[in-house]
Design an enzyme around this catalytic site. Structure first.
Site, PDB file in Angstrom:
ATOM      1  N   ARG A 156      44.937  53.397  35.898  1.00 18.86           N
ATOM      2  CA  ARG A 156      44.748  51.969  36.152  1.00 18.86           C
ATOM      3  C   ARG A 156      44.915  51.616  37.633  1.00 18.86           C
ATOM      4  O   ARG A 156      44.499  50.542  38.054  1.00 18.86           O
ATOM      5  CB  ARG A 156      45.789  51.165  35.337  1.00 18.86           C
ATOM      6  CG  ARG A 156      45.561  51.221  33.847  1.00 18.86           C
ATOM      7  CD  ARG A 156      46.790  50.758  33.093  1.00 18.86           C
ATOM      8  NE  ARG A 156      47.061  49.355  33.295  1.00 18.86           N
ATOM      9  CZ  ARG A 156      46.833  48.403  32.388  1.00 18.86           C
ATOM     10  NH1 ARG A 156      46.308  48.725  31.229  1.00 18.86           N
ATOM     11  NH2 ARG A 156      47.127  47.161  32.636  1.00 18.86           N
ATOM     12  N   TRP A 181      51.179  47.680  40.997  1.00 24.52           N
ATOM     13  CA  TRP A 181      50.072  47.502  41.940  1.00 24.52           C
ATOM     14  C   TRP A 181      50.421  46.234  42.715  1.00 24.52           C
ATOM     15  O   TRP A 181      50.431  45.148  42.151  1.00 24.52           O
ATOM     16  CB  TRP A 181      48.771  47.354  41.150  1.00 24.52           C
ATOM     17  CG  TRP A 181      47.538  47.308  41.980  1.00 24.52           C
ATOM     18  CD1 TRP A 181      46.868  48.383  42.494  1.00 24.52           C
ATOM     19  CD2 TRP A 181      46.789  46.143  42.355  1.00 24.52           C
ATOM     20  NE1 TRP A 181      45.761  47.947  43.174  1.00 24.52           N
ATOM     21  CE2 TRP A 181      45.679  46.582  43.108  1.00 24.52           C
ATOM     22  CE3 TRP A 181      46.938  44.774  42.129  1.00 24.52           C
ATOM     23  CZ2 TRP A 181      44.731  45.706  43.633  1.00 24.52           C
ATOM     24  CZ3 TRP A 181      45.999  43.902  42.652  1.00 24.52           C
ATOM     25  CH2 TRP A 181      44.909  44.373  43.402  1.00 24.52           C
ATOM     26  N   GLY A 235      51.553  40.649  35.801  1.00 25.56           N
ATOM     27  CA  GLY A 235      51.118  39.257  35.940  1.00 25.56           C
ATOM     28  C   GLY A 235      51.684  38.645  37.203  1.00 25.56           C
ATOM     29  O   GLY A 235      52.251  39.344  38.052  1.00 25.56           O
ATOM     30  N   LYS A 288      41.978  50.147  37.954  1.00 26.83           N
ATOM     31  CA  LYS A 288      40.937  50.270  36.942  1.00 26.83           C
ATOM     32  C   LYS A 288      40.782  48.976  36.153  1.00 26.83           C
ATOM     33  O   LYS A 288      39.690  48.554  35.833  1.00 26.83           O
ATOM     34  CB  LYS A 288      41.268  51.441  36.011  1.00 26.83           C
ATOM     35  CG  LYS A 288      40.210  51.714  34.941  1.00 26.83           C
ATOM     36  CD  LYS A 288      38.936  52.222  35.581  1.00 26.83           C
ATOM     37  CE  LYS A 288      37.814  52.433  34.597  1.00 26.83           C
ATOM     38  NZ  LYS A 288      36.509  52.502  35.286  1.00 26.83           N
TER      39      LYS A 288
HETATM   40  C1  AGP Z   1      33.641  49.330  39.533  1.00 28.21           C
HETATM   41  O1  AGP Z   1      33.421  50.568  40.066  1.00 28.21           O
HETATM   42  C2  AGP Z   1      34.892  48.691  39.743  1.00 28.21           C
HETATM   43  N1  AGP Z   1      35.948  49.445  40.153  1.00 28.21           N
HETATM   44  C3  AGP Z   1      35.082  47.239  39.421  1.00 28.21           C
HETATM   45  O2  AGP Z   1      34.160  46.530  40.200  1.00 28.21           O
HETATM   46  C4  AGP Z   1      34.924  46.810  37.948  1.00 28.21           C
HETATM   47  O3  AGP Z   1      33.611  46.960  37.534  1.00 28.21           O
HETATM   48  C5  AGP Z   1      35.403  45.351  37.804  1.00 28.21           C
HETATM   49  O4  AGP Z   1      36.749  45.282  38.149  1.00 28.21           O
HETATM   50  C6  AGP Z   1      35.173  44.795  36.418  1.00 28.21           C
HETATM   51  O5  AGP Z   1      35.876  45.505  35.456  1.00 28.21           O
HETATM   52  P1  AGP Z   1      35.562  45.336  33.917  1.00 28.21           P
HETATM   53  O6  AGP Z   1      34.180  45.836  33.685  1.00 28.21           O
HETATM   54  O7  AGP Z   1      36.602  46.184  33.229  1.00 28.21           O
HETATM   55  O8  AGP Z   1      35.694  43.885  33.584  1.00 28.21           O
END
Ligand code: AGP
Length: 611
Positions: free
Chosen positions: A27, A73, A99, A606
């Site tokens: 993540r 993070w 959060g 992630k």
């Molecule tokens: C893509 O390579 C990303 N790391 C990121 O842009 C991702 O697509 C975005 O955070 C959306 O995530 P989701 O599809 O899980 O909503």
């Protein structure tokens, strides 16, 4: 993004906490920690900056039956040991938190007056002092957490332990996902079920406002008013198999190569002899599609680019489609036309901006909500009227690859279903639908063919190793593919990459062209090819170096300024799904040359569960 694991068991739970944190590493995080009520009834706290391996080195001797652990993070406060979770108060209470607490400054000011010493720059520390303060006033741990959350503004998923109640683990959720995993004589909490794969496959999803009191033998859940509530027990099908590298150097590479299988599985059971079937999308799919006159799609990052490609399909089929980034959509006024389907796209199903946009949309008069998602257990899935799953399998690399192509495949199927309605009774299949369905059926093989170009892409990647910038060009549905290619390159190689609709070059970016600015172009053999060729000539005339992924019949040839990599001719509708694959491979091999942390690029997560 931050991860939580917690456990109450009859055995030493430290190995389970550390293993859970390792499973959440994908993540993205910058520090990690744990707190366990040890055999002497004291809180053992260990925290470290960097990987879970560093925490393991200082924590594997800790022994206790109840504990919490966290990967952080950074949001408030830089990555540092004092900012890592858990946070403690008076050495009595420990808290992990996902959060953001919005009123942390006013709580902090009050707590400083009450004499609480602050050791971090985080918003989280106010939570633990507040719980401690309520316990000092005579409340038990559960009541103290209940009182505290009623004073918080913002989003939280919380795990709390106290040496004063050594058998109890408290969990609370509002706006930040938290699950309760059930075991035999042991129970767990986690922000993501993958943390618990070896210890539990039965779980309950906490809802906003829920507070749970968990011991090794019991789970009681209460709503915000303190009333007991029941939550459904769900069986998880996550397994370790999906998390093995299987000989690949990185998850990203494995996931790029898994696209053949992922697309096959996403199509499985959804294609009839000559049409897209609707029933497998869900019992209410037909009814929802019948009501849909136009489509609004909201997403973030790569999922937003999938939506942006789909807009070309929907509008080609005569269905009005509007696409917007979730974080922008949330903060402006909207006009909603009757019969508009609100669609979200998300790999994780937990992206906070997308989730918040969906909640807002539900109050705004859309006909229905549809989610395209890869994670069945996720918040977006639970909150939508209908979900169509992308069967990509678990995606671990932070850079999204197979999730993207399976989103595209799913969006094309949805567009076809809506097209059929626009043309007539929703049941009649015409030649165009049959043609696209036949193309979709051959797509996995076509992806396989593109993957076989990898050796040539490795040669191409060597031209990028010493570059600081790159420009990506595309036209039509391949403009968002160029944007996705640029996103892949920047997020894992840290090369600054920008994408432009090729026709925009002359309106500004042409000024950037010189031999140090590689220009990547996507050139399928479609009705815009000749226009694109002129744009490429504009680059060549200014001494730019071009790297072109072109249809073998495009007539484009390599020379000293242009490197052309030929892709076999492909149907125009399917082309964007195919052309993104070489861009993924290019980004991967450039990053490999640069030696970056490909699966966990710096500063990224992630699953983006904060605003
Ligand atoms: C893509 O390579 C990303 N790391 C990121 O842009 C991702 O697509 C975005 O955070 C959306 O995530 P989701 O599809 O899980 O909503």
């Amino acid at each position: 993004m931050c991860g939580i694991v917690g456990a109450a068991a009859a055995r030493n739970i430290t190995p389970t906490l550390l293993d859970g944190l390792r499973r959440l590493e994908y993540r993205g995080y910058d520090s990690a920690g744990l707190a366990v009520v040890d055999g002497k009834g004291q809180l053992s706290l260990r925290r470290s900056v960097g990987r879970v391996a560093s925490l393991t080195a200082i924590a594997d001797q800790v022994d206790g039956h109840v504990g919490i652990a966290h990967t952080r993070w950074a949001t408030h406060g830089r990555p540092a040991e004092n900012n890592a979770h858990p946070h403690t108060s008076s050495s009595q209470v420990a808290v992990v938190h996902n959060g953001i607490i919005e009123n942390h400054q006013e709580l902090r000011a009050r707590q400083i007056e009450q004499g609480f010493p602050f050791s971090s720059e985080t918003d989280t520390e106010v939570i633990v002092h507040q719980i401690d303060w309520h316990m000092q006033q005579g409340l038990g741990l559960l009541a103290a957490v209940q009182a505290t959350v009623s004073e918080l503004r913002g989003a939280y998923g919380l795990g709390v332990v106290s040496k004063l109640e050594p058998d109890t683990l408290i969990a609370a959720r509002s706006g930040s996902p938290l699950l309760i995993g059930l075991g035999e004589h042991e129970n767990f909490i986690a922000s993501d079920m993958s943390a618990l794969i070896p210890v539990s496959n039965r779980y309950m999803v906490m809802e906003d406002g829920d507070i749970a009191k968990i011991t090794s033998t019991s789970v009681e859940i209460f709503d915000l008013n303190g009333q007991p509530v029941e939550r459904k027990v769900i069986i998880s099908h996550l397994s370790d198999e999906e998390t093995e590298l299987e000989g690949y150097a990185h998850y990203m590479k494995k996931e790029i190569h898994e696209q053949t299988r992922a697309i096959t599985e996403t199509l499985e059971g959804r294609l009839g002899a000559d049409s897209v079937l609707e029933l497998p999308f869900g019992d209410n799919a037909r009814e929802i599609f019948d009501r849909t006159k136009e489509v609004k799609i909201i997403a973030c990052g790569t999922s937003y680019y999938a939506a942006s490609v789909a807009r070309y399909w929907f509008e080609e089929f005569g269905i009005k489609c509007d696409v917007e980034i979730a974080s922008e959509y949330r903060y402006r006024k909207h006009v909603v036309n009757p019969g508009t389907l609100f669609m979200t796209i998300s790999q994780s199903g937990e992206t906070l901006d997308t989730m918040a946009a969906l909640e807002m949309a539900k109050t705004m008069g859309y006909s229905n909500t549809l989610c395209i998602c890869n994670v069945p257990e996720s918040s977006l899935v639970r909150a939508s009227d209908l979900t169509i799953f992308t069967h990509a399998g678990r995606e671990i690399g932070v850079a999204s690859t197979k999730a993207f192509t399976t989103q595209l495949v799913t969006l094309l199927m949805v567009a076809i279903c809506l097209r059929r309605r626009r043309l007539g009774d929703g049941r009649t299949i015409d030649a165009m639908e049959t043609e696209i369905v036949n193309e979709l059926r051959t797509l996995p093989q076509q992806i396989e063919n593109v993957l076989s170009l990898e050796d040539q892409i490795i040669v191409m990647s060597k031209h990028f190793g010493d570059k600081e910038h790159a420009l990506f060009l595309g036209r039509g549905a391949h403009f968002p593919i160029a944007m996705e290619g640029a996103l892949k390159l920047k997020e894992i190689s840290y090369i600054h990459a920008e994408a432009y609709a090729a026709g925009e070059l002359k309106h500004g970016p042409l000024a950037l062209i010189d031999e140090d600015m590689p220009v990547v172009a996507v050139a399928p053999n479609d009705e815009l090819l000749e226009k694109l060729k002129s744009n490429l000539e504009e680059v060549r005339a200014r001494g730019g170096k071009l790297f072109v992924f072109a249809d073998a019949e495009s007539g484009l040839r390599s020379d000293d300024q242009v490197m052309v990599l030929n892709v076999a001719p492909v149907n125009n509708f399917i082309a964007p799904i195919l052309y993104v694959v070489p861009l993924q491979l290019l980004a991967y091999h450039v990053a490999l040359l640069k030696g970056t942390d490909i699966d966990k690029p710096r500063n990224l997560a992630k699953s983006v569960t904060v605003e």
